[in-house]
Design an enzyme around this catalytic site. Structure first.
Site, PDB file in Angstrom:
ATOM      1  N   ASP A 129     -24.131 -36.388  13.106  1.00 30.16           N
ATOM      2  CA  ASP A 129     -25.216 -37.375  13.143  1.00 30.16           C
ATOM      3  C   ASP A 129     -25.308 -38.088  11.801  1.00 30.16           C
ATOM      4  OD1 ASP A 129     -25.793 -36.505  15.683  1.00 30.16           O
ATOM      5  OD2 ASP A 129     -27.399 -35.152  15.036  1.00 30.16           O
TER       6      ASP A 129
HETATM    7  N1  URA Z   1     -25.546 -30.793  16.006  1.00 34.41           N
HETATM    8  C1  URA Z   1     -26.468 -31.740  15.728  1.00 34.41           C
HETATM    9  O1  URA Z   1     -27.581 -31.691  16.233  1.00 34.41           O
HETATM   10  N2  URA Z   1     -26.129 -32.729  14.869  1.00 34.41           N
HETATM   11  C2  URA Z   1     -24.940 -32.803  14.260  1.00 34.41           C
HETATM   12  O2  URA Z   1     -24.696 -33.731  13.481  1.00 34.41           O
HETATM   13  C3  URA Z   1     -23.993 -31.822  14.552  1.00 34.41           C
HETATM   14  C4  URA Z   1     -24.316 -30.826  15.426  1.00 34.41           C
END
Ligand code: URA
Length: 266
Positions: A129
């Protein structure tokens, strides 16, 4: 009635070669480092690429490891050599370019590459993310992407999540037992409180926002998220920096316990 467009022969052949474990020209050239990724399509269009002596202009022309591919008369090595880079992703960087114009992980990676590394086409291995920091691999080998991101490989991904300080170990128990997310059951995870408000969570899948969704489900909304390790390999470069993995590290990732290694037969 409108006539259905006929599928070109070269596209059918490419699809067939994908099914049979073969390869196509654009992908093989991108992986080989024969010329910078941005120049490949131009080189094809200019007739600089030949397969077994014949000019090849179509990116999806099938090739095998026994094909003799040349660029400007120089033979291109087609044997697959898997190369992997580790990037310590900083926050505020998106996986792919969109309308918001924020920098992408590729924008961060490109200036860090050596001239030699710049000749390869680097694929991000999964995605983090925008606000998540930590370990992100890039590779020239699409089979490595498939291996590392497939839930069948069971490659462990270890995250550190900052949550509220009142989190208790007991709150993590449902994650160890296996919770059901809105897109189906999540595998039992390894979860522990590393310190007050800091949860270490290791999962063997990689669904969208999975860590945030799992922790939210047990009443622990994630305030900050960092990926610390994948397949036992810990990110060991500074935020915003990268390094290339050694052959032994790549082998370990390919053979981590539980990995299926599908597609890695050599
Ligand atoms: N899980 C998440 O919620 N975000 C990420 O960036 C990676 C794994």
């Amino acid at each position: 009635m409108p006539r259905r467009a006929k599928t070109p022969k070269w596209l059918n052949a490419a699809r067939e070669s994908g099914r049979t474990g073969g390869d196509w020209l654009l992908r093989a050239l991108g992986r080989s480092g024969a010329l910078p990724a941005s120049e490949i399509e131009g080189a094809l269009a200019a007739g600089r690429v030949r397969i077994d002596g014949k000019v090849a202009t179509k990116p999806f022309t099938p090739v095998t490891e026994s094909s003799r591919v040349t660029v400007d008369g120089v033979v291109v090595p087609l044997a697959r050599v898997t190369r992997v880079l580790m990037l310590h992703k900083p926050p505020g960087v998106v996986a792919e370019g969109g309308r918001d114009k924020r920098p992408t992980v590729v924008d961060v990676l490109l200036p860090l590459l050596t001239e030699e590394q710049r000749r390869f086409h680097w694929l991000a291995v999964g995605r983090l993310d925008v606000d998540t920091t930590g370990l992100l691999f890039f590779t020239n080998d699409e089979r490595f992407v498939q291996h590392a991101t497939s839930p069948e490989s069971h490659l462990p991904k270890r995250y550190l999540a900052t949550v509220h300080e009142k989190a208790t170990d007991a709150m993590l128990q449902p994650l160890r037992d296996g919770v059901t997310l809105d897109d189906g059951p999540a595998r039992p995870a390894s979860a522990r409180l590393r310190s007050a408000g800091l949860v270490e969570l290791t999962i063997t899948e990689g669904r969208n926002h999975q860590v945030k969704r799992m922790l939210a489900l047990v009443g622990l909304p994630v305030l900050k998220l960092h990926r610390e390790a994948v397949g036992g390999l810990v990110v060991d470069v500074d935020e915003g920096a990268m390094r290339e993995l050694g052959g032994d590290e790549i082998e370990r990732l390919k053979t981590t316990a539980g990995s299926s290694l599908s597609g890695f037969t050599r």
